[in-house]
Structures are given as structure tokens and as C-alpha cells.
Design an enzyme around this catalytic site. Structure first.
Site, PDB file in Angstrom:
ATOM      1  N   HIS A  62       3.771  -0.078  -8.126  1.00 14.52           N
ATOM      2  CA  HIS A  62       3.921  -1.522  -8.342  1.00 14.52           C
ATOM      3  C   HIS A  62       4.957  -1.866  -9.400  1.00 14.52           C
ATOM      4  O   HIS A  62       5.257  -1.069 -10.295  1.00 14.52           O
ATOM      5  CB  HIS A  62       2.579  -2.114  -8.798  1.00 14.52           C
ATOM      6  CG  HIS A  62       1.489  -1.936  -7.802  1.00 14.52           C
ATOM      7  ND1 HIS A  62       0.156  -2.064  -8.121  1.00 14.52           N
ATOM      8  CD2 HIS A  62       1.507  -1.616  -6.475  1.00 14.52           C
ATOM      9  CE1 HIS A  62      -0.586  -1.848  -7.064  1.00 14.52           C
ATOM     10  NE2 HIS A  62       0.204  -1.559  -6.032  1.00 14.52           N
ATOM     11  N   LYS A  72       5.586  -2.190 -19.744  1.00 13.03           N
ATOM     12  CA  LYS A  72       4.173  -1.881 -19.479  1.00 13.03           C
ATOM     13  C   LYS A  72       3.769  -0.672 -20.329  1.00 13.03           C
ATOM     14  O   LYS A  72       4.484   0.336 -20.362  1.00 13.03           O
ATOM     15  CB  LYS A  72       4.028  -1.546 -17.983  1.00 13.03           C
ATOM     16  CG  LYS A  72       2.658  -1.389 -17.444  1.00 13.03           C
ATOM     17  CD  LYS A  72       2.694  -1.094 -15.940  1.00 13.03           C
ATOM     18  CE  LYS A  72       3.141  -2.284 -15.128  1.00 13.03           C
ATOM     19  NZ  LYS A  72       3.165  -1.993 -13.670  1.00 13.03           N
ATOM     20  N   TYR A 132      -3.735  -1.371 -19.219  1.00 11.30           N
ATOM     21  CA  TYR A 132      -2.346  -1.800 -19.200  1.00 11.30           C
ATOM     22  C   TYR A 132      -2.141  -2.898 -20.235  1.00 11.30           C
ATOM     23  O   TYR A 132      -2.959  -3.819 -20.318  1.00 11.30           O
ATOM     24  CB  TYR A 132      -1.984  -2.439 -17.854  1.00 11.30           C
ATOM     25  CG  TYR A 132      -2.316  -1.669 -16.627  1.00 11.30           C
ATOM     26  CD1 TYR A 132      -3.616  -1.614 -16.133  1.00 11.30           C
ATOM     27  CD2 TYR A 132      -1.311  -1.026 -15.917  1.00 11.30           C
ATOM     28  CE1 TYR A 132      -3.915  -0.927 -14.964  1.00 11.30           C
ATOM     29  CE2 TYR A 132      -1.599  -0.341 -14.748  1.00 11.30           C
ATOM     30  CZ  TYR A 132      -2.908  -0.305 -14.283  1.00 11.30           C
ATOM     31  OH  TYR A 132      -3.196   0.359 -13.130  1.00 11.30           O
ATOM     32  N   ASP A 166      -1.279  -1.921  -0.649  1.00 12.72           N
ATOM     33  CA  ASP A 166      -0.443  -0.771  -1.024  1.00 12.72           C
ATOM     34  C   ASP A 166       0.003   0.020   0.198  1.00 12.72           C
ATOM     35  O   ASP A 166       1.070   0.616   0.220  1.00 12.72           O
ATOM     36  CB  ASP A 166      -1.200   0.132  -2.007  1.00 12.72           C
ATOM     37  CG  ASP A 166      -1.222  -0.458  -3.416  1.00 12.72           C
ATOM     38  OD1 ASP A 166      -1.934   0.112  -4.276  1.00 12.72           O
ATOM     39  OD2 ASP A 166      -0.537  -1.484  -3.650  1.00 12.72           O
TER      40      ASP A 166
HETATM   41  C1  LIG Z   1      -2.164  -6.685 -11.478  1.00  8.67           C
HETATM   42  C2  LIG Z   1      -2.984  -7.935 -11.394  1.00  8.67           C
HETATM   43  C3  LIG Z   1      -3.832  -8.187 -10.338  1.00  8.67           C
HETATM   44  N1  LIG Z   1      -4.567  -9.335 -10.323  1.00  8.67           N
HETATM   45  C4  LIG Z   1      -5.502  -9.545  -9.205  1.00  8.67           C
HETATM   46  C5  LIG Z   1      -4.876  -9.458  -7.836  1.00  8.67           C
HETATM   47  C6  LIG Z   1      -5.992  -8.860  -6.995  1.00  8.67           C
HETATM   48  O1  LIG Z   1      -6.847  -9.899  -6.544  1.00  8.67           O
HETATM   49  C7  LIG Z   1      -6.786  -8.013  -7.975  1.00  8.67           C
HETATM   50  C8  LIG Z   1      -6.433  -6.538  -7.862  1.00  8.67           C
HETATM   51  O2  LIG Z   1      -5.027  -6.453  -7.909  1.00  8.67           O
HETATM   52  P1  LIG Z   1      -4.316  -5.109  -7.448  1.00  8.67           P
HETATM   53  O3  LIG Z   1      -4.963  -4.587  -6.202  1.00  8.67           O
HETATM   54  O4  LIG Z   1      -2.829  -5.393  -7.439  1.00  8.67           O
HETATM   55  O5  LIG Z   1      -4.673  -4.133  -8.658  1.00  8.67           O
HETATM   56  P2  LIG Z   1      -3.978  -2.700  -8.895  1.00  8.67           P
HETATM   57  O6  LIG Z   1      -3.696  -2.037  -7.596  1.00  8.67           O
HETATM   58  O7  LIG Z   1      -4.827  -2.013  -9.893  1.00  8.67           O
HETATM   59  O8  LIG Z   1      -2.572  -3.054  -9.564  1.00  8.67           O
HETATM   60  C9  LIG Z   1      -2.158  -2.469 -10.781  1.00  8.67           C
HETATM   61  O9  LIG Z   1      -1.929  -1.116 -10.533  1.00  8.67           O
HETATM   62  C10 LIG Z   1      -0.626  -0.604 -10.688  1.00  8.67           C
HETATM   63  C11 LIG Z   1      -0.699   0.901 -10.772  1.00  8.67           C
HETATM   64  C12 LIG Z   1       0.157  -1.206 -11.789  1.00  8.67           C
HETATM   65  O10 LIG Z   1       0.954  -0.561 -12.493  1.00  8.67           O
HETATM   66  C13 LIG Z   1       0.098  -2.640 -11.955  1.00  8.67           C
HETATM   67  O11 LIG Z   1       0.129  -3.030 -13.326  1.00  8.67           O
HETATM   68  C14 LIG Z   1      -0.997  -3.331 -11.279  1.00  8.67           C
HETATM   69  O12 LIG Z   1      -0.342  -3.891 -10.163  1.00  8.67           O
HETATM   70  O13 LIG Z   1      -6.446  -8.494  -9.267  1.00  8.67           O
HETATM   71  C15 LIG Z   1      -4.490 -10.276 -11.318  1.00  8.67           C
HETATM   72  O14 LIG Z   1      -5.181 -11.314 -11.262  1.00  8.67           O
HETATM   73  N2  LIG Z   1      -3.641 -10.056 -12.363  1.00  8.67           N
HETATM   74  C16 LIG Z   1      -2.879  -8.924 -12.445  1.00  8.67           C
HETATM   75  O15 LIG Z   1      -2.130  -8.765 -13.419  1.00  8.67           O
END
Ligand SMILES: Cc1cn([C@H]2C[C@H](O)[C@@H](COP(=O)(O)OP(=O)(O)O[C@H]3O[C@H](C)C(=O)[C@H](O)[C@H]3O)O2)c(=O)[nH]c1=O
Length: 189
Positions: A62, A72, A132, A166
Site C-alpha cells: 500500500h 510511515k 503505524y 489487495d
Molecule cells: C489504512 C486505513 C484504513 N482505514 C479503514 C479502511 C478499511 O475500512 C479498514 C481497513 O483498511 P485496510 O484493509 O486498508 O487496512 P490494511 O490492509 O491494514 O492497510 C494498511 O496496511 C498496509 C500494510 C499499510 O502500510 C498501510 O498503512 C495500511 O494501508 O480501515 C482507515 O479508516 N484509515 C486508514 O488509515
């Protein structure tokens, strides 16, 4: 308080904070404004968040697009992950190159990731908690990714547990990067 280890990818650091251990357990400081500034690292984080993941989960790769791209700081406080970053900055001496780190909750190491790098991790232990700190607030419109399989051989599992989102990211070969390497990405001389 910290050992700052600059990596081959410009602006990327591995930080080893000092761990104060005693009979109660340990104390670790993650951010120190003056010490970060001395190494050209941002410390004015706008958001802090964490995720808990099961064994075999892969989150990433991401980034946030320019306009909301950010630095980050990533660290693991429980379990063990394989953390991967990928340089998407046109003109960077390490453009299209990745770097991998084992982050273990028992050792408190951190990875400081400059703008223009994609980030992801794979969970090796039964569970892992990953924290993070980021320098811009989350912008869903700018939240993007490239498919994890673009980073050949970076991950040990050909069939990791991933989100639908993803699984749908474009591969790096099909992606037009919006990032350009700037000397500002490199830390102060
Ligand atoms: C990142 C983020 C997500 N969200 C919400 C969006 C989705 O409804 C839920 C899960 O999001 P996501 O599936 O994108 O979460 P990760 O897959 O853990 O994403 C993270 O994992 C990778 C490895 C990273 O480096 C990023 O910082 C970050 O994108 O949280 C938010 O409300 N705020 C945020 O800052």
C-alpha cells in the site's frame, strides 16, 4: 536512544530504539523529535493506527498517492512479520527495488519509510500486532496499492490470506507510478 541505520534505498531507515529492561518488563520509546530531525526524519505524525493479523495474512503493498502521500514509521509489538518496502520513485537509484525486514515484537525494531515507497507485510507468527505512525491523515481517494506478487520472491507464501481489495491491485508492470525521486527524499547530509 536510537540507532539509525540508513538503508540502500534512499530515505529508508531501520531504527533500533534502546530497550530499557528490568524485573517488571521493558520500556521502549518510538519517537524523539530532536533525534529524528537530526537524521532528516519527519516526526510530526498526523495519524497513528495498528492492525492485528493472523498467521499467513499479507497486507499490502500500500501507499497513498501524491497530495496525501506520507512518511510511515512501522513497528511490530507482538508476533513476527516479514516487512517489505518497494521503491516506486522514478529517478531513484533503487527504482523498482525492494527491501525486506524481519520485525519481531520482542526486539522493537522500527522501519521509517519515505514517501514513494509501497509497504506491506506477511505474518509469520500465530498472530501479529503492527503499529503505524503516518505524516498525513488517511484519504480513501488517495489510498492505493500494487499487487503483492509484483515483488518477486519477497514473500514466502504463494497463497497468503489477503483482502479482496489487495487481491485486485494492479501489478507493478501495469502501473504508472506518480512518484518522482527528489533529493529531499534522502536524509540531510
Ligand atoms: C489504512 C486505513 C484504513 N482505514 C479503514 C479502511 C478499511 O475500512 C479498514 C481497513 O483498511 P485496510 O484493509 O486498508 O487496512 P490494511 O490492509 O491494514 O492497510 C494498511 O496496511 C498496509 C500494510 C499499510 O502500510 C498501510 O498503512 C495500511 O494501508 O480501515 C482507515 O479508516 N484509515 C486508514 O488509515
Amino acid at each position: 536512544m536510537f540507532d539509525f541505520e540508513e538503508q540502500e534505498i534512499p530515505g529508508l531507515f531501520r531504527l533500533r530504539p534502546k530497550v530499557f529492561s528490568d524485573h517488571r518488563g521493558c520500556f521502549v520509546k518510538n519517537v524523539h523529535a530532536n533525534m529524528f530531525a537530526e537524521h532528516g526524519l519527519k516526526h510530526d505524525f498526523a495519524e497513528q493506527f495498528y492492525s492485528v493479523s493472523h498467521k499467513g495474512v499479507l497486507r499490502g503493498l500500500h501507499f497513498q498517492r501524491p497530495g496525501h502521500d506520507h512518511e510511515k514509521l512501522v513497528f511490530c509489538t507482538r508476533g513476527k512479520i516479514l516487512d517489505v518496502v518497494f521503491d516506486m520513485r522514478r529517478g531513484s537509484p533503487t527504482y523498482g527495488r525492494s527491501a525486506s525486514f524481519v520485525l519481531d515484537g520482542g526486539f522493537c525494531d522500527q522501519i521509517y519509510i519515505p514517501r514513494g515507497l509501497a509497504h506491506g507485510f506477511y505474518v509469520v507468527s500465530d498472530t501479529a500486532t503492527v503499529h503505524y505512525n503516518v505524516t498525513t491523515v488517511h484519504s480513501p481517494q488517495h489510498d492505493a496499492g500494487i499487487h503483492w506478487s509484483s515483488v518477486a520472491d519477497a514473500f514466502p507464501d504463494a497463497n497468503p490470506v489477503v483482502s479482496e481489495r489487495d487481491a485486485s491491485h494492479p501489478r507493478w508492470d501495469d502501473f504508472v507510478t506518480p512518484f518522482v525521486f527528489e533529493d529531499a527524499d534522502a536524509p540531510l547530509p
